[in-house]
Design an enzyme around this catalytic site. Structure first.
Site, short mmCIF file in Angstrom:
data_model
loop_
_atom_site.label_atom_id
_atom_site.label_comp_id
_atom_site.label_asym_id
_atom_site.label_seq_id
_atom_site.Cartn_x
_atom_site.Cartn_y
_atom_site.Cartn_z
N VAL A 6 0.86 -1.18 0.00
CA VAL A 6 0.00 0.00 0.00
C VAL A 6 0.89 1.23 0.00
O VAL A 6 1.91 1.27 0.71
CB VAL A 6 -0.93 0.02 1.23
CG1 VAL A 6 -1.75 1.30 1.27
CG2 VAL A 6 -1.84 -1.19 1.24
N CYS A 7 0.53 2.22 -0.77
CA CYS A 7 1.23 3.50 -0.80
C CYS A 7 2.72 3.27 -1.09
O CYS A 7 3.07 2.46 -1.94
CB CYS A 7 0.98 4.25 0.50
SG CYS A 7 1.37 6.01 0.47
#
Length: 235
Positions: free
Chosen positions: A105-106
């Site tokens: 994520v990210c």
């Protein structure tokens, strides 16, 4: 995969993560039937979030971690140090070899990239770091909240972690289960401003965000150069 098949999900835990990068997917995936979620660190100490104050204790250490079905690397300011942590990168490579899905994520995607785990894959990350992926052999995908390429799944910045996790929930336990979890979480975004995506935000706002982030970006470039050189030296 049926609901009866046990799942073990491992979240990489390190200091200065963005808490929501981890907490959003955690809230979704811990609700999956038969799913065990672990917080895994190289050290036994509590990890403080990038915004300060919040701390998390690891469930286990990489050295003692059992085999995983799914590996997830959250992002945040601490991703820069994580990209240069040989113990963490080696652990990610070791566990990725037997995982069904390797995910991030990210800016956790940059940690996967520094481990050599995104070369040849389409991927996304936070919009201010998207171009960085190419340096590690990944193909950046703009404008997508979630990118699924074979056994690699990546989410864009921070809040996209919920979309990412619901996508995973549908893959792992079926769409009905994922839809039920979305309803349980009352996940129905209606933001007060339409500025959460650089393609829709006021250009002046985007320019100001880039200006304020310039010193951080300079640090990213330095770390990327070192991480890419180390990766290249591995052959």
């Amino acid at each position: 995969m049926s609901d009866e098949t046990p799942l073990r999900v491992g979240f990489a835990l390190f200091p200065d993560q963005t808490h929501l990068d981890l907490a959003g997917p955690w809230e979704v995936l811990t609700r999956l039937p038969g799913c065990e979620c672990l917080l895994i660190s190289t050290l036994p100490e509590a990890a403080r979030s990038g915004s300060g104050g919040l701390t998390l204790l690891p469930t286990t250490l990489w050295a003692a971690c059992p085999p995983l079905d799914l590996l997830c690397v959250p992002g945040g300011p601490g991703h820069l140090a994580a990209m240069e942590d040989p113990l963490l990168l080696d652990a990610l490579r070791q566990h990725a070899a037997s995982c069904r899905y390797v995910t991030a994520v990210c800016t956790g995607a940059l940690v996967l990239a520094a481990a050599g785990l995104l070369a040849g894959y389409r991927a996304t990350t936070h919009w201010m770091s998207l171009d960085r992926l190419a340096r590690f052999g990944a193909e950046p995908v703009a404008g997508a909240r979630v990118v699924h390429d074979r056994d690699r799944i990546t989410g864009a910045g921070v809040t996209a972690g919920i979309d990412f996790a619901l996508t995973l929930a549908a893959l792992l336990r079926g769409e009905d289960v994922a839809r039920r979890i979305q309803l349980q979480l009352e996940y129905c975004p209606a933001p007060p401003f339409d500025d959460g995506d650089p393609s829709r935000a006021d250009p002046a706002l985007v320019a100001r965000a880039r200006e304020l982030g310039a010193p951080y970006r300079a640090r990213m470039d330095e770390v990327d150069a070192r991480a890419a050189a180390r990766l290249a030296s591995r052959g």
